[in-house]
Design an enzyme around this catalytic site. Structure first.
Site, PDB file in Angstrom:
ATOM      1  N   SER A 124       0.812  -1.205   0.000  1.00 27.52           N
ATOM      2  CA  SER A 124       0.000   0.000   0.000  1.00 27.52           C
ATOM      3  C   SER A 124       0.840   1.246   0.000  1.00 27.52           C
ATOM      4  O   SER A 124       2.042   1.216   0.251  1.00 27.52           O
ATOM      5  CB  SER A 124      -0.945  -0.007   1.193  1.00 27.52           C
ATOM      6  OG  SER A 124      -0.221   0.425   2.320  1.00 27.52           O
ATOM      7  N   LYS A 125       0.149   2.338  -0.290  1.00 31.69           N
ATOM      8  CA  LYS A 125       0.814   3.622  -0.369  1.00 31.69           C
ATOM      9  C   LYS A 125       1.532   3.934   0.933  1.00 31.69           C
ATOM     10  O   LYS A 125       2.539   4.600   0.950  1.00 31.69           O
ATOM     11  CB  LYS A 125      -0.210   4.710  -0.658  1.00 31.69           C
ATOM     12  CG  LYS A 125      -1.054   4.337  -1.852  1.00 31.69           C
ATOM     13  CD  LYS A 125      -2.156   5.312  -2.141  1.00 31.69           C
ATOM     14  CE  LYS A 125      -3.079   4.624  -3.141  1.00 31.69           C
ATOM     15  NZ  LYS A 125      -3.927   5.495  -3.872  1.00 31.69           N
TER      16      LYS A 125
END
Ligand code: GLU
Length: 489
Positions: free
Chosen positions: A252-253
């Protein structure tokens, strides 16, 4: 029917690995079918917008070689390709859906909705809008609209039955209608939500194959109800499994390193990133190192795996090393230049072709260059222990003697090139009756004061040039002599 695929990112920041894989698969599928690949920006969630994010998307797709045929910055027959520029269209279709009974005006206040949410939470239930406004009479709706009451338009999902479709990867997906929410289609600010916009745009843009993340798998039946209500033909759906950091966690970011830009900034080559990303969910029949053209030839969307793909940075590093080694030397030097500039005082005073020969075979990422070339402009501290190598029969004392023998030979060379230095050193090895390493290893240490360096003593000497070579040899001899004296005392 011409195949048309699209990549529809929201301009909310960097382009992440999962998103780039979606774009790549959509691109490859369009290419291999002689179709069109379209870029559309989904910017209707105005609070999440990030300035310049659109430019990042254009630049990334271009750097990765995923050239789109139509898009915001290049135009095309189905434009505009930015959702915020298509507001009137969404309103028109939202109103048409209302006319057809597939949607309705909702005037519920935020306070009422909050109270409903609170009620659901207290009962431990999932919040679901209670269709209150679906029961309003046409007159009540008209009066409310005339009175200027704020409203949204909601989808009117049937409460019975089920809606199913066939996903190319996940197979039959069926969702009971009672499980679906009457989602907002048009917000009070006049912007559509994804629920409406994806349907309107995919239809008007003639998209035949919708390739997107698996998070939309179970809401697709809802979108299909809208296609049906509008009398539109539905596209083929291909939902892609998520890209995971490990078995439990999505990439994920928040893990910072998951965007294309991060990898590019750390010395990964675009072609290597693209090649590796292609393998996240799909396995080629044999060779794994494949150009974009080869990928377009071999890629098979229907054999994409349903299980989550695990992002393995070690494998990407390996693959990147392969790509670096395959670069033509000039191209390598051009790509390496910014890294040379950060580690060498003045890169152009060195023979960069020779330096390339030394380091190109030994890199996994370009950002290893500064560390591997640090000794060139700045000689690290003398360390006598570096001159000790059991297998090569090298000791500080031996090194001192051999360096003393090498000094006049190197000084007297007619030309300071690899063949000349090489011949002279080989002759000296023979004269001294020692092994190559007993001379070349101390020579390399004297010139670098570093245990592991790219290239051997001969190339390093030539790279540094005669003056710096002699300066470093003299320094090493001085330091080794001091050391030997202290040892003797
Ligand atoms: N804007 C959506 C996203 O970024 C696109 C989903 C789709 O491809 O339909 O997740």
């Amino acid at each position: 029917m011409k195949v048309r695929t699209r990549f529809a990112p929201s301009p909310t920041g960097q382009l992440h690995i999962g998103g780039l894989r979606t774009a790549l698969y959509a691109y490859l599928f369009a290419r291999q079918n002689g179709g069109d690949f379209i870029l559309r920006l989904e910017d209707t969630d105005r609070v999440r917008l990030v300035e310049d994010a659109a430019q990042v998307i254009y630049d990334t797709l271009k750097a990765a070689g995923l050239q789109y045929d139509e898009g915001p910055d290049i135009g095309g027959p189905s434009g505009p390709y930015v959702q915020s520029e298509r507001k009137d269209l969404y309103r028109k279709y939202a109103e048409e859906l209302v006319e057809k009974g597939a949607a309705y005006y909702c005037f519920c206040t935020p306070e009422r909705l909050d109270a409903l949410r609170e009620e659901a939470r207290a009962k431990g239930e999932q919040f679901k809008y209670d269709k209150c406004c679906a029961k309003l009479s046409p007159e009540e709706v008209r009066d409310n609209l005339e009175a200027g009451m704020p409203y949204v338009i909601r989808q009117n999902v049937p409460t019975e039955g089920a809606t199913s479709y066939n996903d190319l990867i996940y197979g039959e997906v069926s969702v009971p209608n009672a499980d679906m929410e009457d989602n907002v289609l048009l917000k009070s600010d006049g912007y559509p939500t994804y629920n409406l916009a994806n349907v309107v745009d995919d239809h008007l843009m003639g998209i035949t194959h919708v390739i997107r993340g698996q998070e939309y798998l179970s809401s697709t039946p809802k979108y299909n109800l809208l296609y049906d209500a509008l009398g539109w033909e539905k596209p083929q759906y291909i939902h892609l499994p998520p890209v995971m950091r490990d078995k439990q966690n999505k990439l994920s970011k928040r893990h910072g390193d998951a965007s294309y830009q991060d990898f590019a900034g750390r010395g990964y080559l675009p072609q290597a990133i693209v090649n590796y990303i292609a393998l996240l969910g799909w396995a080629p029949p044999d060779e794994e190192i494949l150009s974009l053209d080869e990928l377009a030839e071999q890629f098979d969307l229907s054999s994409v795996s349903r299980s989550p793909a695990i992002f393995d940075e070690d494998k990407l590093r390996w693959m990147n090393g392969e790509y670096i080694r395959r670069l033509p030397k000039e191209e390598f030097i051009a790509l390496a230049r910014p890294y040379f500039e950060s580690s060498l005082d003045d890169p152009d005073t060195y023979d960069l072709a020779l330096l390339a020969d030394m380091i190109q075979p030994r890199l996994e990422t370009l950002d290893q260059i500064p560390e591997k070339t640090a000794f060139i402009s700045r000689l690290p501290e003398f360390d006598p222990e570096l001159y000790r190598h059991k297998k090569m029969k090298v000791t500080p004392e031996g090194a001192l003697g051999y360096l003393r023998a090498a000094r006049p030979v190197l000084e007297g060379l007619a030309e300071f090139t690899v063949p000349y230095v090489h011949d002279a050193m080989m002759k000296l090895v023979e004269q001294l009756g020692i092994k190559n390493g007993q001379l070349l290893y101390p020579l390399r240490i004297a010139l670098t004061n570093t245990a592991v360096t790219p290239g051997g003593g001969i190339e390093t000497a030539v790279l540094l040039g005669p003056e710096e070579t002699m300066r470093r040899i003299n320094l090493a001899i001085e330091n080794l002599a001091d050391y030997a004296e202290k040892q003797g005392a």
